[in-house]
Design a protein around this motif. Structure first.
Motif, PDB file in Angstrom:
ATOM      1  N   MET A 110      55.932  27.546  31.240  1.00  0.00           N
ATOM      2  CA  MET A 110      54.591  28.059  31.290  1.00  0.00           C
ATOM      3  C   MET A 110      53.736  27.343  30.260  1.00  0.00           C
ATOM      4  N   ARG A 111      52.551  27.032  30.666  1.00  0.00           N
ATOM      5  CA  ARG A 111      51.649  26.345  29.746  1.00  0.00           C
ATOM      6  C   ARG A 111      50.695  27.354  29.108  1.00  0.00           C
ATOM      7  N   PHE A 112      50.503  27.196  27.805  1.00  0.00           N
ATOM      8  CA  PHE A 112      49.613  28.058  27.051  1.00  0.00           C
ATOM      9  C   PHE A 112      48.661  27.203  26.237  1.00  0.00           C
ATOM     10  N   MET A 113      47.454  27.727  26.032  1.00  0.00           N
ATOM     11  CA  MET A 113      46.496  27.087  25.144  1.00  0.00           C
ATOM     12  C   MET A 113      46.380  27.946  23.895  1.00  0.00           C
TER      13      MET A 113
ATOM     14  N   GLN B 240      52.170  19.275  14.592  1.00  0.00           N
ATOM     15  CA  GLN B 240      52.146  18.578  15.889  1.00  0.00           C
ATOM     16  C   GLN B 240      53.407  17.744  16.087  1.00  0.00           C
ATOM     17  N   ASP B 241      53.870  17.092  15.038  1.00  0.00           N
ATOM     18  CA  ASP B 241      55.121  16.323  15.122  1.00  0.00           C
ATOM     19  C   ASP B 241      56.294  17.242  15.472  1.00  0.00           C
ATOM     20  N   HIS B 242      56.311  18.420  14.880  1.00  0.00           N
ATOM     21  CA  HIS B 242      57.378  19.382  15.149  1.00  0.00           C
ATOM     22  C   HIS B 242      57.330  19.844  16.612  1.00  0.00           C
ATOM     23  N   MET B 243      56.122  20.112  17.125  1.00  0.00           N
ATOM     24  CA  MET B 243      55.983  20.518  18.527  1.00  0.00           C
ATOM     25  C   MET B 243      56.369  19.371  19.453  1.00  0.00           C
ATOM     26  N   ARG B 244      55.993  18.155  19.073  1.00  0.00           N
ATOM     27  CA  ARG B 244      56.342  16.974  19.878  1.00  0.00           C
ATOM     28  C   ARG B 244      57.862  16.799  19.925  1.00  0.00           C
ATOM     29  N   ALA B 245      58.521  16.981  18.780  1.00  0.00           N
ATOM     30  CA  ALA B 245      59.980  16.852  18.703  1.00  0.00           C
ATOM     31  C   ALA B 245      60.664  17.942  19.529  1.00  0.00           C
ATOM     32  N   ALA B 246      60.039  19.121  19.605  1.00  0.00           N
ATOM     33  CA  ALA B 246      60.593  20.219  20.398  1.00  0.00           C
ATOM     34  C   ALA B 246      60.329  20.018  21.887  1.00  0.00           C
ATOM     35  N   GLY B 247      59.503  19.009  22.222  1.00  0.00           N
ATOM     36  CA  GLY B 247      59.222  18.702  23.623  1.00  0.00           C
ATOM     37  C   GLY B 247      58.237  19.642  24.290  1.00  0.00           C
ATOM     38  N   ILE B 248      57.409  20.336  23.507  1.00  0.00           N
ATOM     39  CA  ILE B 248      56.482  21.306  24.107  1.00  0.00           C
ATOM     40  C   ILE B 248      55.018  20.896  24.028  1.00  0.00           C
TER      41      ILE B 248
ATOM     42  N   VAL C 154      55.966  26.090  27.166  1.00  0.00           N
ATOM     43  CA  VAL C 154      57.109  26.837  26.656  1.00  0.00           C
ATOM     44  C   VAL C 154      57.636  27.773  27.744  1.00  0.00           C
ATOM     45  N   GLU C 155      58.786  28.369  27.494  1.00  0.00           N
ATOM     46  CA  GLU C 155      59.431  29.242  28.491  1.00  0.00           C
ATOM     47  C   GLU C 155      58.744  30.588  28.649  1.00  0.00           C
ATOM     48  N   THR C 156      58.263  31.180  27.528  1.00  0.00           N
ATOM     49  CA  THR C 156      57.724  32.535  27.590  1.00  0.00           C
ATOM     50  C   THR C 156      56.475  32.671  26.727  1.00  0.00           C
ATOM     51  N   GLU C 157      55.755  33.759  26.943  1.00  0.00           N
ATOM     52  CA  GLU C 157      54.596  34.067  26.114  1.00  0.00           C
ATOM     53  C   GLU C 157      55.043  34.315  24.671  1.00  0.00           C
ATOM     54  N   GLU C 158      56.210  34.919  24.506  1.00  0.00           N
ATOM     55  CA  GLU C 158      56.754  35.156  23.164  1.00  0.00           C
ATOM     56  C   GLU C 158      56.946  33.832  22.410  1.00  0.00           C
ATOM     57  N   ASP C 159      57.436  32.805  23.118  1.00  0.00           N
ATOM     58  CA  ASP C 159      57.580  31.483  22.493  1.00  0.00           C
ATOM     59  C   ASP C 159      56.222  30.945  22.058  1.00  0.00           C
ATOM     60  N   ALA C 160      55.208  31.112  22.914  1.00  0.00           N
ATOM     61  CA  ALA C 160      53.853  30.645  22.579  1.00  0.00           C
ATOM     62  C   ALA C 160      53.337  31.365  21.341  1.00  0.00           C
ATOM     63  N   LEU C 161      53.586  32.669  21.257  1.00  0.00           N
ATOM     64  CA  LEU C 161      53.148  33.435  20.091  1.00  0.00           C
ATOM     65  C   LEU C 161      53.856  32.979  18.823  1.00  0.00           C
ATOM     66  N   LYS C 162      55.133  32.647  18.933  1.00  0.00           N
ATOM     67  CA  LYS C 162      55.868  32.156  17.757  1.00  0.00           C
ATOM     68  C   LYS C 162      55.243  30.866  17.232  1.00  0.00           C
ATOM     69  N   TRP C 163      54.837  29.983  18.133  1.00  0.00           N
ATOM     70  CA  TRP C 163      54.188  28.738  17.706  1.00  0.00           C
ATOM     71  C   TRP C 163      52.814  29.029  17.123  1.00  0.00           C
ATOM     72  N   ALA C 164      52.067  29.959  17.709  1.00  0.00           N
ATOM     73  CA  ALA C 164      50.740  30.302  17.194  1.00  0.00           C
ATOM     74  C   ALA C 164      50.831  30.846  15.766  1.00  0.00           C
ATOM     75  N   LEU C 165      51.874  31.611  15.486  1.00  0.00           N
ATOM     76  CA  LEU C 165      52.040  32.171  14.144  1.00  0.00           C
ATOM     77  C   LEU C 165      52.319  31.094  13.097  1.00  0.00           C
ATOM     78  N   ARG C 166      52.726  29.929  13.527  1.00  0.00           N
ATOM     79  CA  ARG C 166      53.028  28.826  12.598  1.00  0.00           C
ATOM     80  C   ARG C 166      51.853  27.855  12.444  1.00  0.00           C
ATOM     81  N   MET C 167      50.748  28.087  13.147  1.00  0.00           N
ATOM     82  CA  MET C 167      49.592  27.192  13.132  1.00  0.00           C
ATOM     83  C   MET C 167      49.033  27.051  11.714  1.00  0.00           C
ATOM     84  N   PRO C 168      48.920  25.820  11.189  1.00  0.00           N
ATOM     85  CA  PRO C 168      48.328  25.628   9.857  1.00  0.00           C
ATOM     86  C   PRO C 168      46.825  25.906   9.898  1.00  0.00           C
TER      87      PRO C 168
END
Length: 144
Positions: free
Chosen positions: A1-4, A31-39, A86-100
């Motif tokens: 699933m794609r999230f913005m 961004q490098d970390h997200m790129r390495a995670a393939g998302i 990402v696979e789920t909305e929960e995954d998207a939220l986890k990434w959002a919580l790490r946003m600098p």
């Protein structure tokens, strides 16, 4: 699933006050970390609304009006966005919580919204399902 992940702008951002070199380094690392995670699909920062133009389409088919920025704060400026897959909305939220975000500039908001499926997404899902079914068939043959 794609999230913005939409980073809402603040008055500091609209005034051209950035978070400094440390924030830019943290964003690049994120961004490098997200790129390495393939998302990571895309990530961009927008210029302040003073450089924008709003096109307003009135009801009834009248000619659209073009309004130069800056836009009022009630319109909820967006400073930057990141599109992730990402696979789920929960995954998207986890990434959002790490946003600098820049420290010492008041409250910050990161809005997470799922993107509507596209034909490409649907085709990818169909291919994935077909490959999965084919793999299951092969495994069944091997287990027989």
């Amino acid at each position: 699933m794609r999230f913005m992940l939409m980073v809402k702008a603040t008055g500091y951002y609209e005034a051209g006050i950035d978070g400094g070199k440390e924030l830019y380094a943290a964003r690049a690392a994120f961004q490098d970390h997200m790129r390495a995670a393939g998302i990571l699909q895309s990530s961009e920062e927008l210029l302040p609304s003073a450089s924008g133009i709003r096109v307003v389409f009135p009801p009834g088919g009248e000619a659209p009006a073009m309004l130069p920025g800056p836009f009022s704060p009630e319109q909820e400026w967006i400073a930057a966005y990141t599109v992730i897959d990402v696979e789920t909305e929960e995954d998207a939220l986890k990434w959002a919580l790490r946003m600098p975000l820049p420290p010492g500039q008041g409250e910050h908001i990161v809005e997470v919204r799922r993107l509507a499926s596209t034909v490409a997404d649907t085709a990818l899902d169909a291919r994935t399902k077909a490959l999965s079914a084919d793999l299951q068939d092969h495994l069944s043959l091997l287990n027989s």
